[in-house]
Scaffold this active site. Structure first.
Site, PDB file in Angstrom:
ATOM      1  N   ASP A 254     -11.522 -21.843  27.607  1.00  0.00           N
ATOM      2  CA  ASP A 254     -11.236 -20.730  28.999  1.00  0.00           C
ATOM      3  C   ASP A 254     -11.064 -21.471  29.585  1.00  0.00           C
ATOM      4  O   ASP A 254     -11.599 -23.103  29.474  1.00  0.00           O
ATOM      5  CB  ASP A 254     -12.019 -19.759  29.861  1.00  0.00           C
ATOM      6  CG  ASP A 254     -11.715 -19.282  30.922  1.00  0.00           C
ATOM      7  OD1 ASP A 254     -11.001 -19.956  31.995  1.00  0.00           O
ATOM      8  OD2 ASP A 254     -11.826 -18.122  30.659  1.00  0.00           O
TER       9      ASP A 254
ATOM     10  N   VAL B 224      -6.514 -10.494  32.853  1.00  0.00           N
ATOM     11  CA  VAL B 224      -5.410 -10.500  31.803  1.00  0.00           C
ATOM     12  C   VAL B 224      -5.068  -9.339  31.169  1.00  0.00           C
ATOM     13  O   VAL B 224      -6.182  -8.866  30.428  1.00  0.00           O
ATOM     14  CB  VAL B 224      -5.517 -12.407  31.086  1.00  0.00           C
ATOM     15  CG1 VAL B 224      -4.672 -12.326  29.438  1.00  0.00           C
ATOM     16  CG2 VAL B 224      -5.350 -13.316  32.214  1.00  0.00           C
TER      17      VAL B 224
ATOM     18  N   HIS C 219      -9.925  -8.423  25.881  1.00  0.00           N
ATOM     19  CA  HIS C 219     -10.454 -10.005  25.567  1.00  0.00           C
ATOM     20  C   HIS C 219     -11.733  -9.941  26.732  1.00  0.00           C
ATOM     21  O   HIS C 219     -12.544  -9.107  26.967  1.00  0.00           O
ATOM     22  CB  HIS C 219      -9.596 -11.207  26.538  1.00  0.00           C
ATOM     23  CG  HIS C 219      -9.930 -11.537  27.410  1.00  0.00           C
ATOM     24  ND1 HIS C 219      -8.940 -10.417  28.412  1.00  0.00           N
ATOM     25  CD2 HIS C 219     -10.753 -12.478  28.911  1.00  0.00           C
ATOM     26  CE1 HIS C 219      -9.422 -10.554  29.719  1.00  0.00           C
ATOM     27  NE2 HIS C 219      -9.827 -11.258  29.501  1.00  0.00           N
TER      28      HIS C 219
ATOM     29  N   HIS D  73     -15.137 -12.650  27.057  1.00  0.00           N
ATOM     30  CA  HIS D  73     -15.459 -14.143  28.012  1.00  0.00           C
ATOM     31  C   HIS D  73     -16.939 -14.013  27.695  1.00  0.00           C
ATOM     32  O   HIS D  73     -17.634 -13.173  27.612  1.00  0.00           O
ATOM     33  CB  HIS D  73     -15.228 -14.115  29.902  1.00  0.00           C
ATOM     34  CG  HIS D  73     -14.635 -14.033  29.697  1.00  0.00           C
ATOM     35  ND1 HIS D  73     -13.656 -14.706  30.914  1.00  0.00           N
ATOM     36  CD2 HIS D  73     -13.886 -12.997  30.297  1.00  0.00           C
ATOM     37  CE1 HIS D  73     -12.743 -14.404  31.562  1.00  0.00           C
ATOM     38  NE2 HIS D  73     -12.984 -13.676  31.105  1.00  0.00           N
TER      39      HIS D  73
END
Length: 143
Positions: A36, A101, A105, A107
């Site tokens: 990231d 976004v 995804h 994290h």
């Protein structure tokens, strides 16, 4: 309920197509893992499927099994690589829930006792630091 369809021009779609560089950590036929650029802690990575999915709400269930297996594998590696006390795994669905976004995804963030997460701000981390952190995770994955 989704507020829109999948837009392949999102930043992760561009990274997957090689149009935008990323500090890659791991890749297989289904998944890409990269640093990231605005990490909330040292070693913060993103795990994304290569399949087009806006978020978990519209993802093909066949995508999710292999994806979560890589999330687990990477979580173990980042905990080892950064000698972390724990690992935070976050996944957001739609803007009101914090998604910014719109490509599915996860994290994966190594955590240390007593250290709060940094804000996920517009402040980008130095590329050399991201590259060094990616190398540490790759080493843990290889071990």
């Amino acid at each position: 309920m989704n507020s829109g369809g999948y837009d392949s021009n999102n930043i992760f779609g561009k990274i997957l197509r090689g149009e935008i560089p990323a500090h890659e950590v791991y890749e297989d036929e289904n998944t890409l893992v990269f640093m990231d650029v605005m990490p909330q802690a040292e070693g913060h990575v993103l795990v994304v499927p290569k399949a087009a999915s806006r978020n978990i709400l519209d993802a093909d269930p066949a995508t999710l099994g292999p994806l979560i297996a890589i999330v687990q594998k990477v979580a173990i590696a980042v905990q080892e690589a950064f000698d972390a006390d724990g690992v935070t795994i976050m996944q957001f669905n739609e803007a009101p829930a914090g998604q910014s976004v719109f490509h599915l995804h996860f994290h994966v963030i190594p955590r240390r006792e007593g250290l709060p997460l940094r804000p996920h701000s517009g402040m980008m981390e130095d590329g050399a630091i991201l590259a060094a952190n990616a190398a540490k995770i790759k080493e843990a994955l290889a071990g």
